[in-house]
Design a protein around this motif. Structure first.
Motif, short mmCIF file in Angstrom:
data_model
loop_
_atom_site.label_atom_id
_atom_site.label_comp_id
_atom_site.label_asym_id
_atom_site.label_seq_id
_atom_site.Cartn_x
_atom_site.Cartn_y
_atom_site.Cartn_z
N LEU A 1 34.65 45.47 43.17
CA LEU A 1 34.86 45.81 41.77
C LEU A 1 35.36 47.24 41.68
O LEU A 1 34.95 48.11 42.46
N VAL A 2 36.23 47.51 40.72
CA VAL A 2 36.82 48.83 40.58
C VAL A 2 36.06 49.60 39.51
O VAL A 2 35.64 49.05 38.49
N GLY A 3 35.87 50.89 39.73
CA GLY A 3 35.15 51.73 38.77
C GLY A 3 34.42 52.85 39.49
O GLY A 3 33.85 52.66 40.57
N ARG A 4 34.43 54.04 38.88
CA ARG A 4 33.72 55.17 39.47
C ARG A 4 32.22 55.05 39.30
O ARG A 4 31.45 55.61 40.08
N THR A 5 31.80 54.30 38.27
CA THR A 5 30.38 54.09 38.01
C THR A 5 30.13 52.61 37.81
O THR A 5 31.06 51.81 37.61
N GLU A 6 28.83 52.23 37.83
CA GLU A 6 28.47 50.84 37.58
C GLU A 6 28.95 50.40 36.20
O GLU A 6 29.41 49.27 36.02
N GLN A 7 28.83 51.28 35.23
CA GLN A 7 29.20 50.94 33.86
C GLN A 7 30.69 50.61 33.75
O GLN A 7 31.09 49.79 32.92
N GLU A 8 31.51 51.25 34.57
CA GLU A 8 32.94 50.95 34.57
C GLU A 8 33.25 49.67 35.32
O GLU A 8 34.26 49.01 35.05
N ALA A 9 32.40 49.31 36.27
CA ALA A 9 32.67 48.16 37.13
C ALA A 9 32.20 46.84 36.54
O ALA A 9 32.83 45.79 36.73
N PHE A 10 31.08 46.85 35.80
CA PHE A 10 30.55 45.59 35.26
C PHE A 10 29.57 45.87 34.14
O PHE A 10 29.08 46.99 33.98
N PHE A 11 29.27 44.82 33.38
CA PHE A 11 28.19 44.88 32.41
C PHE A 11 27.53 43.52 32.30
O PHE A 11 28.16 42.49 32.57
#
Length: 406
Positions: free
Chosen positions: A343-353
């Motif tokens: 998954l792409v994202g610098r943080t968990e919140q950017e990667a998924f919810f």
């Protein structure tokens, strides 16, 4: 039943209070449908095969064994990293779906949840394409690998093939009328299928001195399995060497590769230094969200994993503690995917919810016996076109030239 404590002392009880880890569903098991070298062997049975020797034992009888597209594909599957597949021999049946009252052919694979890749090696007509894609679309936990016709041209591969009403034979000609085929050869639009061209040349496993052309689906399915094991299902199964391939039935120019790529045809390409490689990782979908094969396969895995891993939730009291448990377990699984680079994202919140609360579960939903959990993930997409902007510095003047590698 509660335990009775009759004697004074210390008692230890095991109580499940922590998260229930979700184990990722398998993605590398293939299902092959076709005609075996021995056409009467294990007809319409999903036979689990773990190596080439086992396939020979089950489906190749007699002293003089002749290869079929199915046997060449299974050999290519194991040579390219595949470890387990299911083989359905349809014998001399003209259709992948069979014609009897019982479940036959491709439909037999509906019974096997383990299958994540389906192929019918050598079946390159629109009817077979539609059967494979419909199967994958209805099952929703697998993708179909399709072979382009061996003698297809670039122009024909960019037009979807169809079958219309039979054409009546001319006067004096014998035999039943055949179907009228369009000029196109490409399979229809689908986010659950991938289309490959050209066929590969390989040594016949039953005659090591003879080169034969083989449909690429078996080799490709093996590459899927190999990449899944070494990098993960999120890595596109492209820029990978095709083992057991000695050449290509139809070499392609750079211009032809560009045309076919835009038509959703994944090409197999020869490189002088690197050998034969898969040079495409697209689905047959015209929807940009489902353009890439690794995205489709990642979602198949995530959906199957969550479905299997949260089965314990059924019939539990639909209250706050249940919703928190679902959020906890699903989030832990997605967090592992993010850390693995899926998954792409610098943080968990950017990667998924993961959202499962009163907003997604109002009283009318709870009264209907439903629990609704909304999940969003940001999949990694491949870098298909690598662009270098090269500057030439001469006498204080910078000249630039854009070079693309795709």
């Amino acid at each position: 039943m509660a335990t009775s404590y009759l004697t004074p002392g210390i008692y230890i009880e095991e109580v499940s209070t922590g998260p229930k880890p979700l184990e990722a569903a398998g993605t590398s098991t293939a299902g092959f449908v076709g005609r075996a070298p021995h056409p009467g062997a294990r007809l319409h049975e999903p036979v689990a095969i773990n190596n080439w020797s086992q396939f020979v034992k089950e489906f190749c009888q007699g002293k003089e064994v002749k290869s079929t597209p199915l046997s060449l594909a299974v050999y290519g599957f194991f040579e390219n990293g595949g470890r387990r597949c299911f083989v359905v021999n349809i014998g001399d049946s003209p259709s992948l779906l069979g014609s009897g009252p019982k479940r036959e052919g491709l439909d037999v694979l509906r019974e096997v949840d383990e299958v994540a890749i389906v192929a019918a090696p050598g079946y390159t007509d629109p009817g077979s394409y539609n059967a494979l894609l419909t199967h994958a679309e209805q099952m929703m936990d697998r993708v179909a690998v399709l072979d382009a016709p061996e003698d297809a041209t670039v122009e024909r591969l960019c037009e979807v093939g169809t079958v219309s009403a039979p054409v009546a034979g001319k006067e004096g000609e014998g035999g039943p009328p055949g179907p009228r085929r369009s000029k196109g050869e490409r399979a229809r639009d689908s986010k659950y299928g991938a289309y490959y061209f050209p066929w590969v040349s390989m040594y016949d496993p039953f005659d090591r001195k003879r080169l034969v052309n083989a449909p690429p689906s078996g080799h490709i399915a093996g590459i899927y399995a190999r990449v899944d094991g070494t990098r993960g299902v999120h890595k596109p199964p492209a820029n990978e060497v095709v083992n057991a391939a000695e050449g290509l039935a139809t070499p392609l120019t750079r211009e032809e590769l560009g045309v076919l790529n835009q038509c959703g045809v994944n090409c197999i390409r020869f490189f002088p230094r690197d050998g034969i490689k898969v040079w495409g990782a697209r689905t047959l979908s015209s929807d940009p969200e489902w353009r890439y094969l690794n995205v489709r396969r990642l979602f198949c895995m995530v959906e199957e994993t969550i479905g299997q891993g949260t089965r314990w939730v059924v019939f539990e009291p639909n209250d706050l503690s249940l919703r928190r448990a679902v959020i906890r377990d699903v989030s832990a699984f997605l967090r592992r995917l993010w850390r693995d680079g899926a998954l792409v994202g610098r943080t968990e919140q950017e990667a998924f919810f993961v959202k499962c609360d009163d907003e997604t579960n109002p009283p009318e939903v709870v009264d209907a016996g439903q629990l609704i959990c909304v999940i969003g993930i940001a999949p990694v997409k491949p870098a298909e076109f690598i662009i270098f902007r090269i500057g030439q510095h001469s006498g204080g003047v910078e000249q630039t030239e854009e070079a693309a590698r795709g």
